[in-house]
Write a protein that holds these residues in place. Structure first.
Motif, PDB file in Angstrom:
ATOM      1  N   GLU A 190       1.727  14.735   3.777  1.00  0.00           N
ATOM      2  CA  GLU A 190       0.570  14.498   4.709  1.00  0.00           C
ATOM      3  C   GLU A 190      -0.388  15.248   5.003  1.00  0.00           C
ATOM      4  OE1 GLU A 190      -1.018  11.434   5.142  1.00  0.00           O
ATOM      5  OE2 GLU A 190       0.314   9.645   4.613  1.00  0.00           O
ATOM      6  N   ILE A 191       0.361  16.423   5.253  1.00  0.00           N
ATOM      7  CA  ILE A 191      -0.508  17.165   5.832  1.00  0.00           C
ATOM      8  C   ILE A 191      -0.609  18.568   4.179  1.00  0.00           C
ATOM      9  CG2 ILE A 191       0.147  19.145   6.857  1.00  0.00           C
ATOM     10  CD1 ILE A 191       2.590  18.793   9.044  1.00  0.00           C
ATOM     11  N   ARG A 192      -0.027  18.083   3.707  1.00  0.00           N
ATOM     12  CA  ARG A 192      -0.071  18.977   1.791  1.00  0.00           C
ATOM     13  C   ARG A 192      -1.939  18.153   1.432  1.00  0.00           C
ATOM     14  NH1 ARG A 192       4.430  18.338   0.429  1.00  0.00           N
ATOM     15  NH2 ARG A 192       5.236  20.028   0.481  1.00  0.00           N
ATOM     16  N   ILE A 194      -4.297  16.984   3.554  1.00  0.00           N
ATOM     17  CA  ILE A 194      -4.988  17.539   4.360  1.00  0.00           C
ATOM     18  C   ILE A 194      -5.515  18.867   3.270  1.00  0.00           C
ATOM     19  CG2 ILE A 194      -5.741  18.030   6.444  1.00  0.00           C
ATOM     20  CD1 ILE A 194      -4.234  15.792   7.268  1.00  0.00           C
ATOM     21  N   LYS A 195      -4.368  19.788   3.923  1.00  0.00           N
ATOM     22  CA  LYS A 195      -4.948  20.928   3.450  1.00  0.00           C
ATOM     23  C   LYS A 195      -5.491  20.868   2.071  1.00  0.00           C
ATOM     24  CE  LYS A 195      -0.825  23.301   1.273  1.00  0.00           C
ATOM     25  NZ  LYS A 195       0.143  24.099   1.684  1.00  0.00           N
ATOM     26  N   HIS A 196      -4.950  20.011   0.527  1.00  0.00           N
ATOM     27  CA  HIS A 196      -5.395  20.236  -0.441  1.00  0.00           C
ATOM     28  C   HIS A 196      -6.765  20.359  -0.282  1.00  0.00           C
ATOM     29  CE1 HIS A 196      -1.500  20.621  -3.018  1.00  0.00           C
ATOM     30  NE2 HIS A 196      -2.045  21.516  -2.171  1.00  0.00           N
ATOM     31  N   THR A 197      -7.347  19.349   0.475  1.00  0.00           N
ATOM     32  CA  THR A 197      -8.431  19.020   0.278  1.00  0.00           C
ATOM     33  C   THR A 197      -9.938  19.798   1.221  1.00  0.00           C
ATOM     34  OG1 THR A 197      -8.540  17.859   2.551  1.00  0.00           O
ATOM     35  CG2 THR A 197      -8.197  16.452   0.346  1.00  0.00           C
ATOM     36  N   ILE A 198      -9.366  20.775   1.589  1.00  0.00           N
ATOM     37  CA  ILE A 198      -9.887  21.697   2.573  1.00  0.00           C
ATOM     38  C   ILE A 198     -10.112  23.184   1.902  1.00  0.00           C
ATOM     39  CG2 ILE A 198     -10.218  23.038   4.991  1.00  0.00           C
ATOM     40  CD1 ILE A 198      -9.412  20.377   5.708  1.00  0.00           C
ATOM     41  N   ALA A 199      -8.790  23.456   1.410  1.00  0.00           N
ATOM     42  CA  ALA A 199      -8.728  24.640   1.584  1.00  0.00           C
ATOM     43  C   ALA A 199      -9.538  25.553  -0.077  1.00  0.00           C
ATOM     44  CB  ALA A 199      -6.424  24.926   1.310  1.00  0.00           C
ATOM     45  N   PHE A 210       0.988  26.735   5.688  1.00  0.00           N
ATOM     46  CA  PHE A 210       0.295  26.509   7.212  1.00  0.00           C
ATOM     47  C   PHE A 210       1.796  25.380   7.532  1.00  0.00           C
ATOM     48  CE2 PHE A 210      -0.345  22.482   9.253  1.00  0.00           C
ATOM     49  CZ  PHE A 210      -1.292  23.499  10.588  1.00  0.00           C
ATOM     50  N   SER A 211       1.773  26.124   8.776  1.00  0.00           N
ATOM     51  CA  SER A 211       3.325  25.760   9.597  1.00  0.00           C
ATOM     52  C   SER A 211       2.766  24.617  10.749  1.00  0.00           C
ATOM     53  CB  SER A 211       3.843  26.353   9.263  1.00  0.00           C
ATOM     54  OG  SER A 211       3.669  27.446  10.637  1.00  0.00           O
ATOM     55  N   ARG A 243      -9.145  19.014  11.468  1.00  0.00           N
ATOM     56  CA  ARG A 243      -8.251  18.636  11.067  1.00  0.00           C
ATOM     57  C   ARG A 243      -6.875  18.367  11.209  1.00  0.00           C
ATOM     58  NH1 ARG A 243     -10.497  16.423   6.551  1.00  0.00           N
ATOM     59  NH2 ARG A 243      -9.236  15.047   6.132  1.00  0.00           N
ATOM     60  N   LEU A 244      -5.461  19.103  11.014  1.00  0.00           N
ATOM     61  CA  LEU A 244      -4.335  18.939  10.422  1.00  0.00           C
ATOM     62  C   LEU A 244      -4.068  18.388  12.315  1.00  0.00           C
ATOM     63  CD1 LEU A 244      -3.368  21.828   8.728  1.00  0.00           C
ATOM     64  CD2 LEU A 244      -2.735  19.250   8.462  1.00  0.00           C
ATOM     65  N   LYS A 245      -4.471  19.077  13.584  1.00  0.00           N
ATOM     66  CA  LYS A 245      -4.442  19.260  15.021  1.00  0.00           C
ATOM     67  C   LYS A 245      -5.216  17.720  15.241  1.00  0.00           C
ATOM     68  CE  LYS A 245      -4.675  23.991  17.247  1.00  0.00           C
ATOM     69  NZ  LYS A 245      -4.886  24.475  17.732  1.00  0.00           N
ATOM     70  N   GLU A 246      -5.442  17.244  14.830  1.00  0.00           N
ATOM     71  CA  GLU A 246      -6.278  15.599  14.785  1.00  0.00           C
ATOM     72  C   GLU A 246      -5.661  14.681  14.407  1.00  0.00           C
ATOM     73  OE1 GLU A 246     -10.357  14.929  13.095  1.00  0.00           O
ATOM     74  OE2 GLU A 246     -11.214  15.760  14.784  1.00  0.00           O
ATOM     75  N   TYR A 247      -4.985  14.990  13.209  1.00  0.00           N
ATOM     76  CA  TYR A 247      -3.951  14.052  12.426  1.00  0.00           C
ATOM     77  C   TYR A 247      -2.748  13.898  13.454  1.00  0.00           C
ATOM     78  CZ  TYR A 247       0.003  12.960   9.482  1.00  0.00           C
ATOM     79  OH  TYR A 247       1.104  12.673   9.151  1.00  0.00           O
TER      80      TYR A 247
END
Length: 271
Positions: A190-192, A194-199, A210-211, A243-247
């Motif tokens: 899930e985190i990956r 989100i990361k790929h949609t933004i980075a 990201f950690s 985004r990641l904090k929201e998730y």
């Protein structure tokens, strides 16, 4: 098998010990019988005394085995902590006392080495026979069951601590389980995503990471959330963190429950 050890021992020692060619088995029995193994220092001195005989590795194992047989006949059982290359977690600090007080089983904590040799099996025969004797007397699951008892008592008395996987026997077991790996993989996926949609698109996946580290409280809430990243453009960096904090904060987390106790646990994810 036990009845033939002395005969085999005499033959091999005669061939394998430089300073002991004329030794009789009774003399080895007397020497081994006088060497007490009660703690790490006496355990180390015992091995030093055996090494002075300069046995070949097979003879060393037979001496170890014979010594174990002598002690077992005296009902002197010893459990060796670290024989499985693992330290005791804080929750098992009373494990040696539990074995001693309830079963008169002594415990010795071994110093763990980073180097594992194929010859180690020849120099750990005493430990293996002792562990087999304990299992034969109390059952194959005795040690693990005893660890769970001590672990559960510790958790009951320390319900409000914040635990990592290395703090508890049951948490360590859970950490190595297939179910935990599947759960953690699903979160990291899930985190990956989100990361790929933004980075931005780097030359290599290794160019950015990201950690996230946070506590899942026993009430299922998130506390002490910290995020770190490497390799992101400034504008996307802030957006990604948001985004990641929201998730993480909006996900419904289930607290870990062991022995009927809900725990505060620290989790760490790295992508």
């Amino acid at each position: 098998m036990r009845k033939i050890i002395p005969t085999i021992l005499l033959v091999i020692l005669a061939a394998g010990c430089n300073n002991s060619e004329q030794k009789k088995i009774s003399e080895y029995h007397s020497m081994l019988d006088t060497l007490d193994i009660n703690d790490y220092d006496s355990y180390r001195k015992y091995h030093q005394r055996i090494s002075e005989l300069k046995p070949i590795k097979e003879s060393y194992c037979l001496l170890d085995s014979f010594k174990a047989e002598i002690d077992i006949k005296k009902n002197k059982l010893t459990y060796f902590i670290g024989s499985e290359r693992e330290h005791l977690p804080p929750s098992l600090r009373n494990f040696p006392n539990y074995l001693e007080n309830n079963y008169s089983i002594n415990s010795i904590e071994l110093l763990l080495s980073c180097i594992v040799s194929a010859d180690d099996e020849y120099y750990e025969c005493y430990e293996r026979i002792m562990h087999k004797a304990i299992a034969d007397k109390y059952g194959a699951d005795f040690i693990n069951d005893s660890k769970r008892i001590v672990d559960s008592i510790y958790l009951h008395h320390n319900k409000n601590l914040i635990y990592t996987w290395s703090d508890s026997y049951a948490l360590n077991t859970r950490h190595r389980s297939k179910n935990y790996r599947l759960w953690k993989d699903s979160i990291q996926n899930e985190i990956r995503n989100i990361k790929h949609t933004i980075a931005f698109q780097p030359q290599s996946e290794e160019d950015y990471h990201f950690s996230a580290q946070f506590i899942i409280t026993k009430s299922g809430k998130i506390d002490s959330l910290e995020t770190y990243n490497i390799g992101y453009q400034d504008k996307k960096n802030d957006h990604l963190k948001k985004r990641l904090k929201e998730y993480i904060l909006n996900t419904k987390w289930q607290p870990i429950e062991l022995y009927g106790i809900k725990l505060n646990t620290k989790e760490h994810f790295f992508i």
